[in-house]
Design an enzyme around this catalytic site. Structure first.
Site, PDB file in Angstrom:
ATOM      1  N   HIS A   9       0.817  -1.208   0.000  1.00  0.00           N
ATOM      2  CA  HIS A   9       0.000   0.000   0.000  1.00  0.00           C
ATOM      3  C   HIS A   9       0.854   1.262   0.000  1.00  0.00           C
ATOM      4  CE1 HIS A   9      -2.543   3.242   1.447  1.00  0.00           C
ATOM      5  NE2 HIS A   9      -3.561   2.555   0.978  1.00  0.00           N
ATOM      6  N   GLU A  47       7.562   5.610  -3.015  1.00  0.00           N
ATOM      7  CA  GLU A  47       8.094   5.412  -4.367  1.00  0.00           C
ATOM      8  C   GLU A  47       8.823   4.082  -4.452  1.00  0.00           C
ATOM      9  OE1 GLU A  47       7.732   7.338  -7.033  1.00  0.00           O
ATOM     10  OE2 GLU A  47       6.476   8.755  -5.921  1.00  0.00           O
TER      11      GLU A  47
END
Lengths: 123, 123
Positions: A9, A47
């Protein structure tokens, strides 16, 4: 070249994202001949994003990418958000096999694993 | 009487909470002599709360409760929120053993399980 891409997530806590990255490194170390590379990507808050993660695999030479959702329940993220993010790259690279595996929570081994954890945690 | 209490985050989506409840039922069905009962509780967004879940175990006669965090990463929820919620009942019932097991993501079987899922999902 076959690539496993673990999708988590993503968290505002760096430590949680680093935990996913450490798991990814561990997977890479024990992938043996199953996968040539193992990378990770995040749905949000960290990222690389899912499309960026897929692009990194492709840039490294992947011809087959297995996307594995590191999620416990089949919510909107698993049912819609991850497939939508993956589709961007599937459409861009139709000649590369990009496949979404089942999410972790669906594994039939989970109940036995939970009993094992409960037992080994001191009770 | 020994009780396993599975703690999930809780979701705005009923289907996700029901998935946890279904897993709890499955655990109860295959608990055999490991636990007399298996229940679930939610950190937020669904019922019962963690203290209410513990209270239900106690009302049913539990003398030993193993709390199992159904979480993948050691974020604030696992490190602080769950222990804080559990402590309310530990303080209230000091004669009952209420113990928090490791969280799911910490299990050493996770890497092998992920490889198995990736493989069995068609690649």
């Amino acid at each position: 070249m076959k690539n496993l891409l673990l999708i988590a997530h993503g968290s505002r806590r760096d430590a949680s994202n680093d935990e996913v990255r450490a798991l990814t490194q561990l997977l890479a170390q024990c992938a043996e001949d199953r996968y040539d590379r193992v990378d990770c990507g995040f749905l949000e808050l960290a990222e690389p994003s899912i499309p960026d993660g897929i692009q990194q695999c492709i840039d490294a030479g992947a011809t087959e990418i297995v996307i594995l959702p590191y999620f416990l329940s089949a919510g909107r993220h698993v049912a819609e958000d991850i497939p939508n993010a993956v589709k961007i790259k599937q459409d861009e690279y139709p000649h590369i096999s990009i496949h979404i595996a089942n999410y972790l929570g669906q594994a039939e081994e989970i109940p036995d694993l939970l009993f094992r954890i409960a037992k080994s945690s001191g009770s």
